[in-house]
Write a protein that holds these residues in place. Structure first.
Motif, PDB file in Angstrom:
ATOM      1  N   GLY A 128      -9.981 -53.943 -20.609  1.00 55.75           N
ATOM      2  CA  GLY A 128     -10.418 -53.474 -21.913  1.00 55.75           C
ATOM      3  C   GLY A 128     -11.599 -54.284 -22.434  1.00 55.75           C
ATOM      4  N   ASN A 140     -14.813 -53.653 -20.363  1.00 55.78           N
ATOM      5  CA  ASN A 140     -15.476 -52.379 -20.608  1.00 55.78           C
ATOM      6  C   ASN A 140     -16.215 -52.327 -21.936  1.00 55.78           C
ATOM      7  N   ILE A 141     -15.799 -53.135 -22.918  1.00 58.30           N
ATOM      8  CA  ILE A 141     -16.474 -53.097 -24.221  1.00 58.30           C
ATOM      9  C   ILE A 141     -17.484 -54.226 -24.390  1.00 58.30           C
ATOM     10  N   PHE A 157     -11.432 -48.328 -23.242  1.00 57.04           N
ATOM     11  CA  PHE A 157      -9.995 -48.563 -23.371  1.00 57.04           C
ATOM     12  C   PHE A 157      -9.184 -47.507 -22.626  1.00 57.04           C
ATOM     13  N   ALA A 165      -8.976 -48.609 -19.041  1.00 56.74           N
ATOM     14  CA  ALA A 165      -8.012 -49.712 -18.902  1.00 56.74           C
ATOM     15  C   ALA A 165      -6.589 -49.169 -18.918  1.00 56.74           C
ATOM     16  N   TYR A 166      -6.335 -48.226 -19.824  1.00 52.93           N
ATOM     17  CA  TYR A 166      -5.004 -47.606 -19.918  1.00 52.93           C
ATOM     18  C   TYR A 166      -4.654 -46.868 -18.635  1.00 52.93           C
TER      19      TYR A 166
END
Length: 230
Positions: A98, A101-102, A208, A211-212
């Motif tokens: 997460g 990626n951000i 996100f 990631a999930y």
């Protein structure tokens, strides 16, 4: 077109940040350096958020407990109580992916854009899945599980050991790389305002989501590996 081609080339490049002068020079990639930055930030945040915990929690502690409780309930629903011993690993992976990626919001290149990073995450996850199967069923039971439901499909079940990490790796890598490329294209064609709007989706929401999806599939594989035999 030259701007677009340059944007795509820049997005796909994984440059060397520096070289360690040992054994003829050991290159350290940019994704590795950004990962170190993420690790340092997460350790610092962990120290800050877990300092001075109280029996009667304040707002900050309640937020952290709610977040951890959400993750714990999510993985408990996927794995059951017997699979909760793998919660620390899965929780670490979803937080790392997460943040990776951000991190583009802060001017860094996401390390998950590097195929080596996503491959390492996928390999670790699948090794954990197989170890979970061996722990739950024993070595003999784990080997016998490849012959279920019928022995003739055993080769296909063995191939899954390689197919699953490849799927996890390419799904995460492809989605993150595509997001980076689209953002670079938007910056090259429409450099003002529009990239900001799409950044909210690609860098936050989609980051996100990926990631999930990664940990969701990993938890499904673990649950399948440790399920009781008939």
């Amino acid at each position: 077109m030259d701007k677009i081609a340059h944007a795509i080339s820049e997005a796909m490049e994984n440059s060397t940040a520096f070289t360690i002068p040992l054994f003829g020079g050991i290159p350290v990639s940019q994704s590795c350096v950004v990962t170190w930055i993420i690790m340092a930030a997460l350790v610092a945040l962990s120290i800050v958020f877990t300092r001075n915990l109280k029996l009667v929690p304040g707002r900050k502690q309640m937020m952290i407990e709610a977040f951890v409780g959400f993750l714990r309930n999510f993985f408990r629903d996927q794995l059951g109580e017997k699979g909760m011993c793998y919660f620390p690993f899965l929780c670490t992976v979803i937080i790392y992916i997460g943040f990776s990626n951000i991190i583009g919001l802060f001017g860094f290149t996401p390390p998950t854009k590097d195929l080596n990073v996503t491959a390492a995450l996928a390999i670790m996850s699948i090794i954990l899945v197989e170890v979970a199967g061996i722990r739950a069923k024993g070595t003999k039971g784990w080997l016998k599980s490849f012959a279920k439901p019928v022995a003739i499909i055993a080769p296909l079940n063995v191939m899954e050991i390689a197919i699953r990490p490849l799927s996890l790796c390419m799904r995460l890598f492809g989605n993150v790389l595509a997001s980076v490329i689209i953002m670079e294209l938007l910056k090259a064609v429409v450099p003002i305002f529009v990239p900001l709007v799409f950044s909210a989706y690609f860098d936050i929401f989609d980051g996100f989501i990926q990631a999930y999806v990664f940990v969701f599939l990993t938890s499904l594989y673990i649950d399948e590996a440790i399920e009781d035999e008939d």
